[in-house]
Every structure is written in C-alpha cells, then in structure tokens.
Motif scaffolding. Structure first.
Motif, PDB file in Angstrom:
ATOM      1  N   ASP A 148      19.736 -13.436  86.522  1.00 12.32           N
ATOM      2  CA  ASP A 148      18.768 -12.968  85.526  1.00 12.32           C
ATOM      3  C   ASP A 148      19.195 -13.360  84.113  1.00 12.32           C
ATOM      4  O   ASP A 148      18.361 -13.753  83.286  1.00 12.32           O
ATOM      5  CB  ASP A 148      18.597 -11.450  85.604  1.00 12.32           C
ATOM      6  N   SER A 149      20.486 -13.272  83.823  1.00 13.74           N
ATOM      7  CA  SER A 149      20.989 -13.628  82.490  1.00 13.74           C
ATOM      8  C   SER A 149      20.798 -15.113  82.207  1.00 13.74           C
ATOM      9  O   SER A 149      20.420 -15.496  81.093  1.00 13.74           O
ATOM     10  CB  SER A 149      22.465 -13.261  82.362  1.00 13.74           C
ATOM     11  N   TYR A 150      21.046 -15.960  83.209  1.00 16.89           N
ATOM     12  CA  TYR A 150      20.838 -17.397  83.019  1.00 16.89           C
ATOM     13  C   TYR A 150      19.360 -17.713  82.788  1.00 16.89           C
ATOM     14  O   TYR A 150      19.009 -18.510  81.916  1.00 16.89           O
ATOM     15  CB  TYR A 150      21.365 -18.198  84.223  1.00 16.89           C
ATOM     16  N   ILE A 151      18.501 -17.090  83.571  1.00 18.62           N
ATOM     17  CA  ILE A 151      17.062 -17.327  83.406  1.00 18.62           C
ATOM     18  C   ILE A 151      16.618 -16.900  82.004  1.00 18.62           C
ATOM     19  O   ILE A 151      15.890 -17.622  81.312  1.00 18.62           O
ATOM     20  CB  ILE A 151      16.264 -16.591  84.503  1.00 18.62           C
ATOM     21  N   GLU A 152      17.086 -15.740  81.563  1.00 20.68           N
ATOM     22  CA  GLU A 152      16.746 -15.254  80.222  1.00 20.68           C
ATOM     23  C   GLU A 152      17.246 -16.222  79.150  1.00 20.68           C
ATOM     24  O   GLU A 152      16.525 -16.539  78.194  1.00 20.68           O
ATOM     25  CB  GLU A 152      17.363 -13.876  80.011  1.00 20.68           C
ATOM     26  N   LEU A 153      18.456 -16.732  79.309  1.00 17.41           N
ATOM     27  CA  LEU A 153      19.016 -17.694  78.357  1.00 17.41           C
ATOM     28  C   LEU A 153      18.181 -18.974  78.331  1.00 17.41           C
ATOM     29  O   LEU A 153      17.815 -19.473  77.257  1.00 17.41           O
ATOM     30  CB  LEU A 153      20.469 -18.014  78.711  1.00 17.41           C
ATOM     31  N   TYR A 154      17.872 -19.516  79.504  1.00 12.28           N
ATOM     32  CA  TYR A 154      17.067 -20.737  79.571  1.00 12.28           C
ATOM     33  C   TYR A 154      15.697 -20.532  78.918  1.00 12.28           C
ATOM     34  O   TYR A 154      15.206 -21.405  78.200  1.00 12.28           O
ATOM     35  CB  TYR A 154      16.883 -21.200  81.019  1.00 12.28           C
ATOM     36  N   GLU A 155      15.079 -19.381  79.164  1.00 12.46           N
ATOM     37  CA  GLU A 155      13.765 -19.111  78.576  1.00 12.46           C
ATOM     38  C   GLU A 155      13.848 -19.036  77.057  1.00 12.46           C
ATOM     39  O   GLU A 155      12.969 -19.533  76.352  1.00 12.46           O
ATOM     40  CB  GLU A 155      13.186 -17.816  79.155  1.00 12.46           C
ATOM     41  N   ARG A 156      14.920 -18.425  76.521  1.00 16.00           N
ATOM     42  CA  ARG A 156      15.101 -18.368  75.066  1.00 16.00           C
ATOM     43  C   ARG A 156      15.284 -19.772  74.482  1.00 16.00           C
ATOM     44  O   ARG A 156      14.722 -20.081  73.439  1.00 16.00           O
ATOM     45  CB  ARG A 156      16.320 -17.498  74.710  1.00 16.00           C
ATOM     46  N   VAL A 157      16.042 -20.605  75.170  1.00 11.25           N
ATOM     47  CA  VAL A 157      16.268 -21.969  74.680  1.00 11.25           C
ATOM     48  C   VAL A 157      14.966 -22.750  74.685  1.00 11.25           C
ATOM     49  O   VAL A 157      14.642 -23.447  73.731  1.00 11.25           O
ATOM     50  CB  VAL A 157      17.353 -22.676  75.535  1.00 11.25           C
ATOM     51  N   VAL A 158      14.201 -22.635  75.755  1.00 13.66           N
ATOM     52  CA  VAL A 158      12.922 -23.343  75.858  1.00 13.66           C
ATOM     53  C   VAL A 158      11.959 -22.872  74.774  1.00 13.66           C
ATOM     54  O   VAL A 158      11.305 -23.674  74.106  1.00 13.66           O
ATOM     55  CB  VAL A 158      12.307 -23.166  77.273  1.00 13.66           C
ATOM     56  N   ARG A 159      11.897 -21.557  74.562  1.00 15.00           N
ATOM     57  CA  ARG A 159      11.004 -21.021  73.524  1.00 15.00           C
ATOM     58  C   ARG A 159      11.438 -21.506  72.140  1.00 15.00           C
ATOM     59  O   ARG A 159      10.597 -21.886  71.319  1.00 15.00           O
ATOM     60  CB  ARG A 159      10.986 -19.489  73.567  1.00 15.00           C
ATOM     61  N   ALA A 160      12.715 -21.486  71.868  1.00 16.40           N
ATOM     62  CA  ALA A 160      13.217 -21.940  70.552  1.00 16.40           C
ATOM     63  C   ALA A 160      12.915 -23.412  70.344  1.00 16.40           C
ATOM     64  O   ALA A 160      12.521 -23.832  69.252  1.00 16.40           O
ATOM     65  CB  ALA A 160      14.713 -21.683  70.451  1.00 16.40           C
ATOM     66  N   ASP A 161      13.060 -24.222  71.395  1.00 19.55           N
ATOM     67  CA  ASP A 161      12.807 -25.654  71.299  1.00 19.55           C
ATOM     68  C   ASP A 161      11.317 -25.940  71.116  1.00 19.55           C
ATOM     69  O   ASP A 161      10.934 -26.900  70.441  1.00 19.55           O
ATOM     70  CB  ASP A 161      13.335 -26.366  72.554  1.00 19.55           C
ATOM     71  N   ALA A 162      10.455 -25.074  71.657  1.00 23.38           N
ATOM     72  CA  ALA A 162       9.008 -25.290  71.561  1.00 23.38           C
ATOM     73  C   ALA A 162       8.501 -25.159  70.138  1.00 23.38           C
ATOM     74  O   ALA A 162       7.454 -25.699  69.792  1.00 23.38           O
ATOM     75  CB  ALA A 162       8.277 -24.284  72.474  1.00 23.38           C
ATOM     76  N   PHE A 163       9.237 -24.454  69.281  1.00 25.19           N
ATOM     77  CA  PHE A 163       8.786 -24.248  67.905  1.00 25.19           C
ATOM     78  C   PHE A 163       9.440 -25.199  66.914  1.00 25.19           C
ATOM     79  O   PHE A 163       9.305 -25.025  65.724  1.00 25.19           O
ATOM     80  CB  PHE A 163       9.049 -22.780  67.494  1.00 25.19           C
ATOM     81  N   ARG A 164      10.108 -26.225  67.392  1.00 24.02           N
ATOM     82  CA  ARG A 164      10.708 -27.213  66.479  1.00 24.02           C
ATOM     83  C   ARG A 164       9.719 -28.249  66.068  1.00 24.02           C
ATOM     84  O   ARG A 164       8.819 -28.639  66.711  1.00 24.02           O
ATOM     85  CB  ARG A 164      11.892 -27.890  67.157  1.00 24.02           C
TER      86      ARG A 164
END
Length: 196
Positions: A180-196
C-alpha cells in the motif's frame, strides 16, 4: 528456548541476550563486551550470544579473553536458523554506531523480544523508546548499562516490551502495508509529474 539451550550447551536458568550482526566496527560488538561484563556483575546468569561473521572476530575473541568473559560470551558464527531461534532468548542488543534500516531489529521485534538498540539510522523510525523497545545513544556506556540492566532484572518489563514490539511489527511492517505504501508513493509521483 530448549533448542537454544541445547544447541549452545547453556545453563537452563541462564538469562540469554543475543546480538546478530556482521562482526565489523560499526556494529559495535567491541562496545557490547564491556557492557556484558558490567551486566554479569549484577546478574551472574547473564549470557551473551553473538551471531555473525566478519573481520573483527579475532580481535573480539581477544577482548573476551582480556575481560574474562569466556564462560559468558559465545561466538555463534553465521547460523541460518538464527531468526527461528530468536524467540528462545530474553533480550536483543543492537549497539550499532551507524545503521540503515536494521532489519535484524525488525526480526527480533517480530520474535517478541525486548530490544535495546542504538538511536541511529532507520532504527529510530521503528522503535518508540520505552513503548516497544529502548533506544540509547551509541557508545554511551553508562546509559546502555542502565537501560540493559533494568531489563535484565525485570522480566515483566521485558515481556511487555516484547509483546508491544510484536504488535508494532504486525501492524506496521506487513507485506500489505508495504505494498500500500509503494502504491501511494507511485500515485503521488505520477500526480506530481502530471502538473509539470
């Protein structure tokens, strides 16, 4: 416990402490041996088993001889059954001067052992001092002796800390929690990258 006592030919009534790590300077077994000498003065049944191999072994063996600890300290080498034997001990000591995560500390906690460990590296993110283990500054001989001695003479406190340690592992360090922690981390990274 019977397996540990038989396997290493120990007195049945011994108070058994264990440390498991490579025999290298940063794991601080050289610090642990004078501590053992102080604990033996208070509790003659105290025995320390050191699991691990490494370049410091010959020097540590000489230190044991100089301190007169031959009957109380045992070098067990690398034992693939070490993790399975941990529940047979009374206390886990991890005096490392530097540490990453300290996976062996997690194993000891999972085995329900009271743990005394240095307040370094990832260990401080695992143990809540006084709740599910004890944290002590590395190389602070007086503090280590005080904390370890409190546990050596108080089996009820050892049992409480060990039970709390086991609960910590069961609640915070499961495969499901890690996933669950890895999935949450990956989702945060993807979301952060989407707003660049």
């Amino acid at each position: 416990r019977a397996r540990v006592v038989e396997r290493y030919d120990l007195p049945a009534d011994a108070l058994l402490a264990v440390s498991a790590a490579q025999l290298i300077r940063r794991k601080a077994q050289d610090f642990l041996l004078p501590l053992a000498a102080r604990l033996i003065t208070a509790e003659p049944r105290f025995r320390l088993l050191l699991f691990g191999q490494g370049p410091e072994q010959a020097r540590l063996e000489l230190q044991v001889l100089r301190l007169g600890l031959e009957e109380h300290v045992l070098f067990c080498g690398f034992d693939p059954e070490c993790a399975a034997l941990l529940p047979g001990f009374d206390l886990f000591l991890h005096p490392a001067r530097r540490e990453g995560l300290g996976a062996v500390v997690l194993e000891a906690m999972s085995a329900g052992l009271a743990v005394v460990a240095s307040s370094v590296g990832g260990i401080i993110d695992v143990i809540e001092d006084g709740v599910d283990g004890c944290l002590v500054a590395p190389d602070d001989g007086d503090a280590w002796c005080r904390v370890a001695l409190e546990l050596v003479v108080d089996p009820d406190r050892r049992a409480r800390l060990g039970a709390a340690a086991r609960r910590t592992i069961e609640s915070r360090f499961t495969i499901e929690r890690m996933t669950d922690s890895y999935i949450e981390l990956y989702e945060r990274v993807v979301r952060a990258d989407a707003f660049r």
